[in-house]
Design a protein around this motif. Structure first.
Motif, PDB file in Angstrom:
ATOM      1  N   LEU A  51      -8.456   6.729 -13.295  1.00 33.77           N
ATOM      2  CA  LEU A  51      -7.166   6.298 -13.841  1.00 33.77           C
ATOM      3  C   LEU A  51      -7.132   4.777 -13.760  1.00 33.77           C
ATOM      4  O   LEU A  51      -7.322   4.218 -12.681  1.00 33.77           O
ATOM      5  N   THR A  52      -6.908   4.130 -14.879  1.00 27.94           N
ATOM      6  CA  THR A  52      -6.730   2.682 -14.896  1.00 27.94           C
ATOM      7  C   THR A  52      -5.258   2.401 -15.147  1.00 27.94           C
ATOM      8  O   THR A  52      -4.660   2.983 -16.056  1.00 27.94           O
ATOM      9  N   ILE A 105      -4.178   4.754 -18.147  1.00 33.74           N
ATOM     10  CA  ILE A 105      -5.226   5.097 -19.099  1.00 33.74           C
ATOM     11  C   ILE A 105      -6.118   6.148 -18.446  1.00 33.74           C
ATOM     12  O   ILE A 105      -6.656   5.921 -17.355  1.00 33.74           O
ATOM     13  N   LEU A 106      -6.250   7.298 -19.113  1.00 31.83           N
ATOM     14  CA  LEU A 106      -6.966   8.444 -18.560  1.00 31.83           C
ATOM     15  C   LEU A 106      -7.796   9.135 -19.627  1.00 31.83           C
ATOM     16  O   LEU A 106      -7.589   8.926 -20.816  1.00 31.83           O
ATOM     17  N   THR A 127      -6.445   8.546 -23.495  1.00 36.56           N
ATOM     18  CA  THR A 127      -5.030   8.873 -23.310  1.00 36.56           C
ATOM     19  C   THR A 127      -4.307   7.740 -22.597  1.00 36.56           C
ATOM     20  O   THR A 127      -4.745   7.291 -21.539  1.00 36.56           O
ATOM     21  N   SER A 128      -3.189   7.305 -23.191  1.00 36.83           N
ATOM     22  CA  SER A 128      -2.325   6.306 -22.552  1.00 36.83           C
ATOM     23  C   SER A 128      -0.979   6.947 -22.251  1.00 36.83           C
ATOM     24  O   SER A 128      -0.365   7.562 -23.129  1.00 36.83           O
ATOM     25  N   LEU A 141       5.957   8.113 -21.640  1.00 36.62           N
ATOM     26  CA  LEU A 141       5.628   8.401 -23.028  1.00 36.62           C
ATOM     27  C   LEU A 141       4.113   8.479 -23.129  1.00 36.62           C
ATOM     28  O   LEU A 141       3.413   7.559 -22.700  1.00 36.62           O
ATOM     29  N   THR A 142       3.602   9.577 -23.661  1.00 34.34           N
ATOM     30  CA  THR A 142       2.174   9.701 -23.931  1.00 34.34           C
ATOM     31  C   THR A 142       1.970   9.351 -25.401  1.00 34.34           C
ATOM     32  O   THR A 142       2.406  10.089 -26.287  1.00 34.34           O
ATOM     33  N   ALA A 143       1.367   8.202 -25.644  1.00 35.20           N
ATOM     34  CA  ALA A 143       1.193   7.694 -27.010  1.00 35.20           C
ATOM     35  C   ALA A 143       0.196   6.543 -26.992  1.00 35.20           C
ATOM     36  O   ALA A 143      -0.086   5.979 -25.936  1.00 35.20           O
TER      37      ALA A 143
END
Length: 128
Positions: free
Chosen positions: A18-19, A60-61, A67-68, A87-89
């Protein structure tokens, strides 16, 4: 009066690194390995309009970091409750209909822990 939320730990319960990028201080980022925990103090930024999108924390994953998940504290909706939302986008948009409250203890500010998990191929956030 609004109360700020501070993340005291982030548990990455996923098989991916995970970043985290702090939108208000882009020079501040951290990486949390798969199945690891970060401990420290990180303020969750308040956002109350689209012009403040840049402030959100970006998680960021994924296997190719595809995925952000944007995390922020909503200043207005609902007012005076200091709700943590996400929010996942691909980009942050405060006014998006896809913005949801993070599950768990997400109101009223203070010290919190963020748990990131992978459930049925979907990333899930929980405040504890």
């Amino acid at each position: 009066m609004a109360s700020l939320t501070y993340l005291r730990s982030i548990a990455n319960n996923t098989p991916y690194t995970l970043t985290l990028v702090d939108g208000e201080n882009r020079g501040q980022s951290l990486a949390i390995g798969a199945q690891h925990v970060w401990n420290g103090s990180l303020a969750v930024p308040w956002i109350g309009k689209s012009e403040e999108n840049y402030k959100a924390l970006r998680l960021i994953l994924g296997p190719a970091a595809e995925t952000s998940i944007w995390v922020f504290q909503d200043y207005w909706q609902p007012a005076h409750q200091d709700v943590i939302k996400c929010l996942t986008a691909s980009s942050m948009e405060y006014a998006s209909e896809e913005v949801i409250e993070v599950a768990g203890d997400n109101h009223d500010g203070g010290s919190k822990n963020l748990i990131v998990s992978l459930v049925n191929r979907q990333f899930r956030l929980l405040m504890a």
